[in-house]
Design an enzyme around this catalytic site. Structure first.
Site, PDB file in Angstrom:
ATOM      1  N   ASP A   1      18.847 -25.739 -42.040  1.00  0.00           N
ATOM      2  CA  ASP A   1      18.096 -26.315 -42.625  1.00  0.00           C
ATOM      3  C   ASP A   1      18.599 -27.844 -42.671  1.00  0.00           C
ATOM      4  O   ASP A   1      19.657 -28.048 -42.310  1.00  0.00           O
ATOM      5  CB  ASP A   1      17.760 -25.672 -43.711  1.00  0.00           C
ATOM      6  CG  ASP A   1      16.466 -26.040 -44.536  1.00  0.00           C
ATOM      7  OD1 ASP A   1      15.882 -26.918 -44.098  1.00  0.00           O
ATOM      8  OD2 ASP A   1      15.918 -25.147 -45.592  1.00  0.00           O
TER       9      ASP A   1
ATOM     10  N   ASP B   1       6.886 -26.442 -45.411  1.00  0.00           N
ATOM     11  CA  ASP B   1       7.063 -24.621 -45.544  1.00  0.00           C
ATOM     12  C   ASP B   1       5.610 -24.439 -45.708  1.00  0.00           C
ATOM     13  O   ASP B   1       4.799 -24.683 -46.522  1.00  0.00           O
ATOM     14  CB  ASP B   1       7.769 -24.728 -46.818  1.00  0.00           C
ATOM     15  CG  ASP B   1       9.254 -25.159 -46.824  1.00  0.00           C
ATOM     16  OD1 ASP B   1       9.604 -25.527 -45.630  1.00  0.00           O
ATOM     17  OD2 ASP B   1      10.069 -24.721 -47.702  1.00  0.00           O
TER      18      ASP B   1
HETATM   19  C1  GLA Z   1      13.533 -25.107 -46.916  1.00  0.00           C
HETATM   20  C2  GLA Z   1      13.155 -24.239 -45.429  1.00  0.00           C
HETATM   21  C3  GLA Z   1      12.424 -23.043 -46.075  1.00  0.00           C
HETATM   22  C4  GLA Z   1      13.598 -22.147 -46.796  1.00  0.00           C
HETATM   23  C5  GLA Z   1      14.128 -23.025 -47.980  1.00  0.00           C
HETATM   24  C6  GLA Z   1      15.324 -22.236 -48.575  1.00  0.00           C
HETATM   25  O1  GLA Z   1      12.609 -25.500 -47.804  1.00  0.00           O
HETATM   26  O2  GLA Z   1      12.251 -25.135 -45.038  1.00  0.00           O
HETATM   27  O3  GLA Z   1      11.948 -22.358 -44.702  1.00  0.00           O
HETATM   28  O4  GLA Z   1      14.611 -21.910 -45.871  1.00  0.00           O
HETATM   29  O5  GLA Z   1      14.414 -24.165 -47.500  1.00  0.00           O
HETATM   30  O6  GLA Z   1      15.819 -23.003 -49.712  1.00  0.00           O
END
Ligand code: GLA
Length: 416
Positions: A163, A224
């Protein structure tokens, strides 16, 4: 003798150097990865006293490895069990500086869990973050990249999601490729999922897809996903609107990733669940579920395990599909797939997505040509969700479909 050995060793070093220089060439993810990941459904639930079956813990991942097999998901291709955020202690080990899995929630360490997952015939994935911290605030890799890449290899990890919270965009341009190189250097094959372009898009920058293809097996392009039709349609629209610059870059070994499947959770109806599955298949997207596999209703499980739809997603050509037209709020999405005729005519998967919510199912005709299908010998058509053959259609023929509100119909046109 000595001389020959020197030449041999020299050659070996050169080969290794060359391998490092060309970047990611790990031969992995030749088809979009399939599996299960904790984030969308289980987020950062860490209270195992209150939520013993839901907290991010060894128990959750063991249970889901078991369920992938016992509920038939492994049989149709779901393979990776991926721990997302919130698996770490807040501090690294004082002496070694190594990452430490939460001592209460992963009391046996990650090797024991990896063994369990591997014994089930599955593969093990793990989340980390390129920056100083993960998005949920646990330690990230930035100052310990080599140590962490090696630790992942030592833990028998097969898939890494990296990430991009708490990091500078400018550092990512070299840092993400660097971490991929370090993963490669461990000698353990690990699928490398990069979130770097999602952060660039967020900041209004256009990602460098050539670099992504060279260094990552898949990458999150955008926001997300959340458990609602609204979130799903926003993502679908993002991929539709930006397809000219995104679509050409997906392919075997390097995939665009619109994020997890929502199926089996709270937000999507039966029709909307079919819609996500069909469009993910059209987009050659990774099929990563995030749900409680013990609680998925049978009709949703049937969608997740629909072999004909999965076959479209996993089609060996790996060509990502596109939205080709919209008429009366019905969108047509189309993807070239196998079989290809001797004269080079592709077969196609075609999805009709209804953006209508005016009540009744909506019936609409298209000529086969309207769908962008021009094979002079026509097509054998099959309804993929109804599992029904519809006969042969020539290019001038009218093809009627009837789509439920916020639903989808999904067909395979096999070139004759
Ligand atoms: C980000 C990513 C998600 C998830 C969260 C975890 O938002 O895009 O897919 O992994 O972090 O904190």
């Amino acid at each position: 003798m000595y001389g020959t050995r020197r030449i041999f060793l020299g050659g070996l070093c050169l080969l290794l150097l060359l391998q490092v220089a060309v970047g990611l060439d790990n031969g992995l993810a030749l088809k979009p990865p399939m599996g299960w990941m904790s984030w969308e459904r289980f987020r950062c639930i860490t209270d195992c006293k209150l939520y013993p079956d839901e907290c991010i813990s060894e128990n959750l991942f063991r249970r889901h490895a078991d369920l992938l097999v016992s509920e038939g998901y492994a049989d149709v291709g779901y393979e990776y069990v991926i721990i997302d955020d919130c698996w770490l202690e807040k501090d690294r080990d004082n002496r070694t500086q190594k990452l430490v899995p939460d001592r209460k929630r992963f009391p046996n360490g990650l090797n024991t869990l990896a063994d369990h997952i591997h014994d089930k015939g599955l593969k093990f994935g793990l989340y980390q973050d390129f920056g100083t911290n993960t998005c949920a605030g646990y330690p990230g890799v930035i100052k310990h990249m080599q140590l962490d890449a090696q630790t992942f290899a030592d833990w028998d990890v097969d898939y890494v999601k990296l990430d991009g919270c708490y990091a500078n965009l400018t550092d990512m341009v070299e840092g993400y490729p660097e971490f991929g190189r370090l993963l490669n250097e461990t000698g353990r094959p690990m699928v490398y999922s990069c979130s770097w372009p999602a952060y660039q898009e967020d900041a209004g920058e256009i990602p460098d897809y050539e670099s992504l293809k060279k260094h990552c097996n898949l990458w999150r392009n955008w926001d997300d996903i959340e458990d609602s039709l609204e979130s799903l349609m926003q993502i679908i629209d993002y991929f539709g609107k930006n397809q000219d610059r995104i679509q050409p870059h997906g392919g075997p070994g390097h995939w665009n990733d619109p994020d997890m499947l929502l199926l089996g959770n709270y937000g999507l109806s039966y029709d909307q669940s079919k819609l996500q599955m069909a469009i993910w298949a059209i987009m050659a997207a990774p099929l990563i579920m995030s749900n409680d596999l013990a609680a998925v209703r049978p009709e949703i499980k049937a969608i997740l395990q629909n072999r004909a739809v999965i076959a479209v997603d996993q089609d060996e050509l790996g060509i990502q599909g596109r939205r080709i037209l919209t008429r009366n709020l019905i969108e047509v999405w189309q993807r070239p797939i196998t079989p290809v005729t001797k004269s080079g005519q592709h077969s196609y998967a075609v999805a009709f997505v209804s953006r209508r919510d005016d009540g009744a199912p909506y019936r609409i005709p298209f000529t086969v040509k309207d769908l962008g299908l021009n094979n002079p010998n026509g097509y054998q058509v099959q309804d993929l969700y109804a599992n029904r053959k519809l006969g042969v259609y020539q290019t001038d023929a009218q093809f009627f479909t009837r789509v439920n509100p916020n639903g989808v119909t999904f067909y395979k046109f096999t070139a004759l």
